[in-house]
Design an enzyme around this catalytic site. Structure first.
Site, short mmCIF file in Angstrom:
data_model
loop_
_atom_site.label_atom_id
_atom_site.label_comp_id
_atom_site.label_asym_id
_atom_site.label_seq_id
_atom_site.Cartn_x
_atom_site.Cartn_y
_atom_site.Cartn_z
N ASP A 398 -46.27 60.17 48.81
CA ASP A 398 -47.32 59.10 48.75
C ASP A 398 -48.68 59.79 48.76
OD1 ASP A 398 -45.35 57.20 48.81
OD2 ASP A 398 -45.35 57.10 50.99
N THR A 399 -49.08 60.14 47.57
CA THR A 399 -50.23 61.01 47.43
C THR A 399 -50.71 60.90 45.99
OG1 THR A 399 -49.36 62.55 49.08
CG2 THR A 399 -50.90 63.48 47.51
N VAL A 400 -51.92 61.33 45.70
CA VAL A 400 -52.32 61.51 44.30
C VAL A 400 -52.67 62.97 44.08
CG1 VAL A 400 -53.07 59.16 43.86
CG2 VAL A 400 -54.72 60.79 44.76
N MET A 480 -47.03 65.62 43.26
CA MET A 480 -47.33 64.91 44.50
C MET A 480 -46.08 64.29 45.11
SD MET A 480 -49.19 61.69 42.61
CE MET A 480 -49.71 62.57 41.14
#
Length: 594
Positions: A398-400, A480
């Site tokens: 859960d990231t960009v 990611m």
């Protein structure tokens, strides 16, 4: 490989030509590699990519455009990122031929001790992700400002850089499909997290695909950062609302914790690296020019990817696995080698990676030739390992993520995250963003290197990457997604190095994701998720070797990460060309500057 291709670029120009490559359209996304000669943005959201291109067109460089993308992603993908989280950055300076690294992670409150957490009723092995005790000081705002000031071109201001994101937040933007799915999945969490949930909802609900979402409070936050700099975030209204919300739920953060981050600023650190010595590609099996992979040092987990590459080097040197370039891609033999190398790496890094200001530096010891040789001895070519424990280097979703390059040859590999989706999902009043839950990365065990402590930074999953040949940029890339990130770094890189994949092919290929290095219950191996598309015969072969394999499809494919890659290529005429790919598991794309 084309005989006219530069040996440094290692790019097969015939791969894009159907006449020379009958499998040209073999990839499932039906995406072509995007090419350009000026700037390039590869990210998970088209509107954010456009924001980066806009700043490049105004004279900004890769670093300036990266911050524009980061801010726009906060607007378009708040389910994955935001100014209430942390950021890390790698920057390739084309003139100096040097990689620079910024650690934009925040620290625990000065009042936070293990005893105080126990007194607050937190009794488990980690801080729950929905507790505001898990909020560490957000480092992203400082990282954005410092990236522009220290790495930017000087031709655009912070206001110029944030302008596209402010426009998107104020005027509204249509929600894209995967974002709508992730937002909807977190609707209940948002409503329960704080009294200010409406700031992250549309008429009381998570916005659906195609609906227009306006975020005027986030636009206001960005304007304060743009006009006042870091002081606009770490002092005054925004800081007061952050502390007020956290303390209202028993948290320990004070205004002094935010002010301390303002005074300290983003830390420029020395990147860590490992030169992988088996980079031979399909058609060039004798090539031995090493590829040096760069990562940010601990408290980030980039060391995991480097350690795995080092173990794979040792396995090939010692003949415990064959040359990976000669083993069929995603065969059982190939996957087993990568899975086991990463599992061994995780066992060490999940224990030893911690804030270097609070623990000893283990990077050199873990990457030493002797230690890698010892860890490679744990590999069995016939079966999965069980009961792995960390070694002793002192003695031997859960990231960009996004990548940006510019016409001067600079590259910025940038990652920004709330940690778990919206993080805590708690919204400081009138601010328009959610607070991260990065403190859930601490271990609540006295004596553990990553045990919580006042002013300490937790273990971080988010990691940007770069790869160089000599001092020339080869790749600016990342994948990611939590503990998938170092696994993705290894998989996409080796697909290119050993099997001649283009950047888009490497991102499209089905991937695996193992649990973070620990053995499962009762001596069984931890689960290995395989993406649908891997040969069913391979699945059965891996199960026969002792891997607990499960097949994953649909929205659950998010667990395999969402990568972005930009490759520096010297074409047959000696001209610089950027070749970029964007992951089919996200809404985004690669966009070239005209």
């Amino acid at each position: 490989m084309s005989s006219t291709t530069s040996s440094r670029s290692r790019f097969d120009w015939s791969v894009t030509d159907p006449a020379h490559n009958p499998e040209f359209m073999r990839f499932s996304s039906r995406r072509s590699t995007v090419m350009g000669t000026k700037g390039m943005v590869a990210c998970s959201q088209p509107l954010a990519a456009s924001a980066g291109i806009e700043v490049l067109n105004q004279g900004g460089n890769a670093a300036d455009a990266a911050v524009a993308v980061a801010a726009a992603l906060n607007v378009t993908e708040p389910c994955n990122t935001g100014i209430g989280g942390d950021a890390f950055c790698l920057f390739y300076d084309a003139k100096a031929k040097k990689v620079r690294a910024f650690n934009g992670s925040g620290r625990a409150p000065k009042a936070m001790t293990l005893d105080r957490l126990r007194e607050a009723g937190i009794s488990g092995k980690e801080i729950p992700g929905n507790s505001l005790h898990s909020v560490t000081v957000p480092g992203a705002a400082s990282a954005w400002v410092d990236t522009v000031e220290k790495l930017g071109s000087g031709k655009v201001s912070l206001s110029d850089v944030l302008a596209p994101a402010i426009r998107l937040a104020e005027n509204g933007h249509p929600i894209h499909e995967s974002t709508a799915y992730l937002w909807g999945r977190s609707e209940k969490l948002i409503k329960a997290a704080s009294p200010n949930a409406e700031e992250m909802l549309l008429k009381g609900k998570a916005p659906k695909a195609g609906e227009i979402m306006r975020m005027p409070n986030l636009a206001r936050t960005f304007r304060e950062l743009a006009t006042k700099g870091k002081e606009g975030f770490y002092k005054g209204r925004i800081a007061e609302e952050i502390v007020s919300l956290i303390k209202s739920q028993g948290g320990l953060m004070e205004l002094g914790d935010l002010e301390a981050h303002f005074e300290r600023g983003t830390e420029e650190v020395t990147p860590i690296s490992y030169t992988y010595n088996h980079p031979a590609e399909a058609g060039d099996l004798e090539g031995k020019e090493g590829v040096t992979v760069y990562e940010c040092p601990p408290n980030g987990q980039g060391l995991t990817a480097l350690l795995a590459l080092g173990i794979l080097d040792e396995l090939q040197d010692e003949g415990k696995v064959g040359d990976l370039a000669r083993i069929p891609h995603n065969s059982a033999e190939y996957l087993h080698a990568l899975i086991e190398a990463l599992r061994i790496a995780f066992v060490d890094t999940r224990y030893f990676v911690a804030d270097p200001d609070h623990s000893r530096d283990v990077v050199d010891a873990l990457l030493s030739k002797d230690y890698l040789r010892e860890r490679a001895k744990l590999f069995d070519p016939k079966k999965a390992a069980v009961d792995l424990v960390n070694g002793s280097p002192a003695n031997t979703c859960d990231t960009v993520y996004f990548s940006v390059t510019d016409g001067e040859g600079n590259a910025c590999s940038f990652i920004n995250s709330n940690y778990a989706g919206f993080g805590t999902a708690a919204v400081p009043k009138g601010c328009g963003f959610t607070l991260q839950n990065r403190g859930a990365g601490f271990v609540l065990e006295e004596g553990h290197p990553n045990c919580v402590a006042p002013g300490k930074r937790p273990y971080h999953t988010i990691i940007p990457a770069m790869a160089l040949r000599g001092d020339e940029l080869f790749l600016s890339y990342g994948v990611m997604g939590g503990f998938m990130q170092p696994q993705g770094h290894v998989q996409v890189l080796l697909s290119m190095l050993h099997h001649g994949f283009s950047v888009q092919d490497a991102l499209d290929a089905p991937r695996f994701c193992i649990g973070p290095g620990m053995q499962g219950p009762e001596g069984k191996q931890s689960d290995v998720s395989l993406e649908l598309g891997i040969d069913p015969k391979v699945v059965e072969e891996l199960r026969a070797m002792g891997h607990n394999v499960n097949l994953v499809d649909g929205w659950s494919r998010f667990q395999f990460g969402r990568g972005q890659m930009i490759q520096k290529v010297i074409n047959p005429d000696g001209k610089l060309v950027w070749a970029a790919g964007s992951d089919l598991r996200a809404d985004g794309q690669a966009v070239a500057q005209v």
